[in-house]
Design an enzyme around this catalytic site. Structure first.
Site, PDB file in Angstrom:
ATOM      1  N   TYR A 171       0.639  -1.149  -0.007  1.00 36.58           N
ATOM      2  CA  TYR A 171      -0.014  -0.044  -0.037  1.00 36.58           C
ATOM      3  C   TYR A 171       0.876   1.300   0.085  1.00 36.58           C
ATOM      4  CZ  TYR A 171      -3.678   3.360   1.335  1.00 36.58           C
ATOM      5  OH  TYR A 171      -4.450   4.631   1.199  1.00 36.58           O
ATOM      6  N   LYS A 175       1.650   4.319  -3.043  1.00 35.93           N
ATOM      7  CA  LYS A 175       1.408   5.823  -3.221  1.00 35.93           C
ATOM      8  C   LYS A 175       2.539   6.505  -3.593  1.00 35.93           C
ATOM      9  CE  LYS A 175      -3.177   5.485  -1.838  1.00 35.93           C
ATOM     10  NZ  LYS A 175      -4.226   5.715  -3.096  1.00 35.93           N
TER      11      LYS A 175
HETATM   12  P1  NAP Z   1     -13.029   2.978   0.928  1.00 34.50           P
HETATM   13  O1  NAP Z   1     -14.030   3.583   1.545  1.00 34.50           O
HETATM   14  O2  NAP Z   1     -12.579   1.698   0.835  1.00 34.50           O
HETATM   15  O3  NAP Z   1     -13.234   3.409  -0.771  1.00 34.50           O
HETATM   16  C1  NAP Z   1     -12.417   2.897  -1.858  1.00 34.50           C
HETATM   17  C2  NAP Z   1     -13.317   2.907  -3.125  1.00 34.50           C
HETATM   18  O4  NAP Z   1     -12.584   2.501  -4.162  1.00 34.50           O
HETATM   19  C3  NAP Z   1     -14.603   2.195  -2.980  1.00 34.50           C
HETATM   20  O5  NAP Z   1     -15.615   3.036  -3.730  1.00 34.50           O
HETATM   21  C4  NAP Z   1     -14.162   0.868  -3.850  1.00 34.50           C
HETATM   22  O6  NAP Z   1     -15.242   0.529  -4.545  1.00 34.50           O
HETATM   23  C5  NAP Z   1     -13.199   1.646  -4.846  1.00 34.50           C
HETATM   24  N1  NAP Z   1     -12.330   0.832  -5.745  1.00 34.50           N
HETATM   25  C6  NAP Z   1     -11.439  -0.128  -5.160  1.00 34.50           C
HETATM   26  N2  NAP Z   1     -10.931  -0.784  -6.335  1.00 34.50           N
HETATM   27  C7  NAP Z   1     -11.750  -0.569  -7.352  1.00 34.50           C
HETATM   28  C8  NAP Z   1     -11.417  -0.765  -8.726  1.00 34.50           C
HETATM   29  N3  NAP Z   1     -10.893  -1.917  -9.184  1.00 34.50           N
HETATM   30  N4  NAP Z   1     -12.536  -0.170  -9.553  1.00 34.50           N
HETATM   31  C9  NAP Z   1     -13.253   0.837  -9.153  1.00 34.50           C
HETATM   32  N5  NAP Z   1     -13.406   1.041  -7.965  1.00 34.50           N
HETATM   33  C10 NAP Z   1     -12.644   0.397  -7.011  1.00 34.50           C
HETATM   34  O7  NAP Z   1     -11.739   3.700   1.113  1.00 34.50           O
HETATM   35  P2  NAP Z   1     -11.460   5.381   1.241  1.00 34.50           P
HETATM   36  O8  NAP Z   1     -10.666   5.528   2.485  1.00 34.50           O
HETATM   37  O9  NAP Z   1     -12.350   6.259   0.944  1.00 34.50           O
HETATM   38  O10 NAP Z   1     -10.415   5.396   0.060  1.00 34.50           O
HETATM   39  C11 NAP Z   1     -10.536   6.344  -0.900  1.00 34.50           C
HETATM   40  C12 NAP Z   1      -9.150   6.631  -1.343  1.00 34.50           C
HETATM   41  O11 NAP Z   1      -8.302   7.749  -0.465  1.00 34.50           O
HETATM   42  C13 NAP Z   1      -8.058   5.508  -1.625  1.00 34.50           C
HETATM   43  O12 NAP Z   1      -7.276   6.040  -2.618  1.00 34.50           O
HETATM   44  C14 NAP Z   1      -7.228   5.464  -0.490  1.00 34.50           C
HETATM   45  O13 NAP Z   1      -6.056   4.926  -0.945  1.00 34.50           O
HETATM   46  C15 NAP Z   1      -7.114   6.859  -0.081  1.00 34.50           C
HETATM   47  N6  NAP Z   1      -6.663   7.104   1.327  1.00 34.50           N
HETATM   48  C16 NAP Z   1      -7.522   7.157   2.121  1.00 34.50           C
HETATM   49  C17 NAP Z   1      -7.244   7.123   3.554  1.00 34.50           C
HETATM   50  C18 NAP Z   1      -8.047   6.864   4.816  1.00 34.50           C
HETATM   51  O14 NAP Z   1      -7.532   6.942   5.786  1.00 34.50           O
HETATM   52  N7  NAP Z   1      -8.983   6.318   4.613  1.00 34.50           N
HETATM   53  C19 NAP Z   1      -5.973   7.897   3.928  1.00 34.50           C
HETATM   54  C20 NAP Z   1      -5.139   8.153   2.968  1.00 34.50           C
HETATM   55  C21 NAP Z   1      -5.498   7.911   1.507  1.00 34.50           C
HETATM   56  P3  NAP Z   1     -15.911  -0.903  -3.979  1.00 34.50           P
HETATM   57  O15 NAP Z   1     -16.936  -0.459  -3.170  1.00 34.50           O
HETATM   58  O16 NAP Z   1     -16.566  -1.790  -5.096  1.00 34.50           O
HETATM   59  O17 NAP Z   1     -14.862  -1.670  -3.231  1.00 34.50           O
END
Ligand code: NAP
Length: 248
Positions: A171, A175
């Site tokens: 992961y 990034k």
């Molecule tokens: P999340 O709630 O798990 O959402 C992830 C999203 O990505 C979901 O809609 C998921 O769809 C989608 N996804 C995953 N694989 C995919 C694919 N092959 N094609 C299309 N959609 C796909 O996580 P989140 O925290 O909101 O994360 C959003 C972004 O923020 C990510 O890039 C993550 O790395 C980044 N981020 C998050 C955090 C944190 O603390 N949460 C911190 C830093 C960065 P499904 O529902 O179909 O799985």
């Protein structure tokens, strides 16, 4: 929607917009009066999100999209072209952790490959598919959802898990890879008017981390919305969180 209305509105596409931070980015851009494509791979989750956004007054439309699948991404680009003829803002938000633990000495190559396929190759795949549509926009913007854990400075400077995440060889490096990819896009696109930047949402309570995050998805969406709405003289190739520039 009539053609006239579509032409007046800013058109955005958010990947992984069915839940979490992506959903809130879609809601925030929709609240600006934009037309927002909800990119999501699961039909049911996508339509539920579109309905919820529409109930909140957002001009949302569903875009079937699996960022790991060439045919799906090509079809998504065609759908946006047919609907709007161009794209103003792309938010590459979809991401996966690949599951923990990810100690370098224990990880399977399949685990690393799957994370890179989504978090890095997925961004390149989607970006290149919609680039012709972005080139038709007067003020095109691309926002790539990175993370503070992508910062090599942060990865190497502290053991505080809140800022660096757990040890992860899939992961966090994915990034870092995305950050480097984004810098290369910024260099190539420098004279095109396309601004491309990296957003870090902070540690947000979502499915991604079992809701252990300390920020709300709405708070996490704010930096992406800011980068999606940059003025024409805004930065490109930068790496930002709410507090400002993140060290590489
Ligand atoms: P999340 O709630 O798990 O959402 C992830 C999203 O990505 C979901 O809609 C998921 O769809 C989608 N996804 C995953 N694989 C995919 C694919 N092959 N094609 C299309 N959609 C796909 O996580 P989140 O925290 O909101 O994360 C959003 C972004 O923020 C990510 O890039 C993550 O790395 C980044 N981020 C998050 C955090 C944190 O603390 N949460 C911190 C830093 C960065 P499904 O529902 O179909 O799985």
């Amino acid at each position: 929607m009539t053609e006239q209305r579509t032409q007046e509105k800013t058109i955005a596409l958010v990947t992984g917009a069915n839940k979490g931070i992506g959903y809130e980015i879609a809601a925030g851009l929709g609240a600006l009066g934009w037309s927002v494509g909800v990119g999501a791979r699961d039909d049911g989750r996508r339509e539920a999100a579109v309905e919820k956004l529409r109930a909140a007054g957002v001009d949302a439309f569903g875009v079937p999209l699996d960022v790991t699948d060439d045919a799906s991404v090509a079809a998504a680009a065609r759908l946006v072209e047919q609907r709007a003829g161009r794209l103003d803002v792309l938010v590459n938000n979809a991401g996966v952790t690949g599951g923990m633990p990810q100690e370098p000495t224990q990880v399977s190559l399949e685990q690393v490959r799957a994370v890179v396929e989504t978090n890095v190759l997925g961004v390149i795949r989607v970006t290149n598919a919609v680039l012709p549509l972005l080139r038709r926009s007067a003020s095109p913007r691309i926002v790539n959802m990175s993370s503070g854990v992508g910062s090599l400075t942060r990865q190497s400077a502290t053991t505080d898990e809140l800022s660096t995440g757990p040890i992860s060889v899939a992961y966090s490096p994915s990034k870092t890879f995305l950050n480097a990819v984004t810098v290369q896009y910024a260099k190539e696109l420098r004279d095109t008017g396309i601004l491309i930047n990296l957003a870090c949402p902070g540690f947000v309570a979502t499915d991604l981390n079992g809701f252990r995050g300390v920020r709300t998805p709405e708070q996490g969406a704010a930096i992406a919305i800011r980068l999606a709405t940059l003025p024409d003289d805004g930065p490109t190739g930068g790496y930002f969180e709410d507090a400002g520039v993140i060290p590489w």
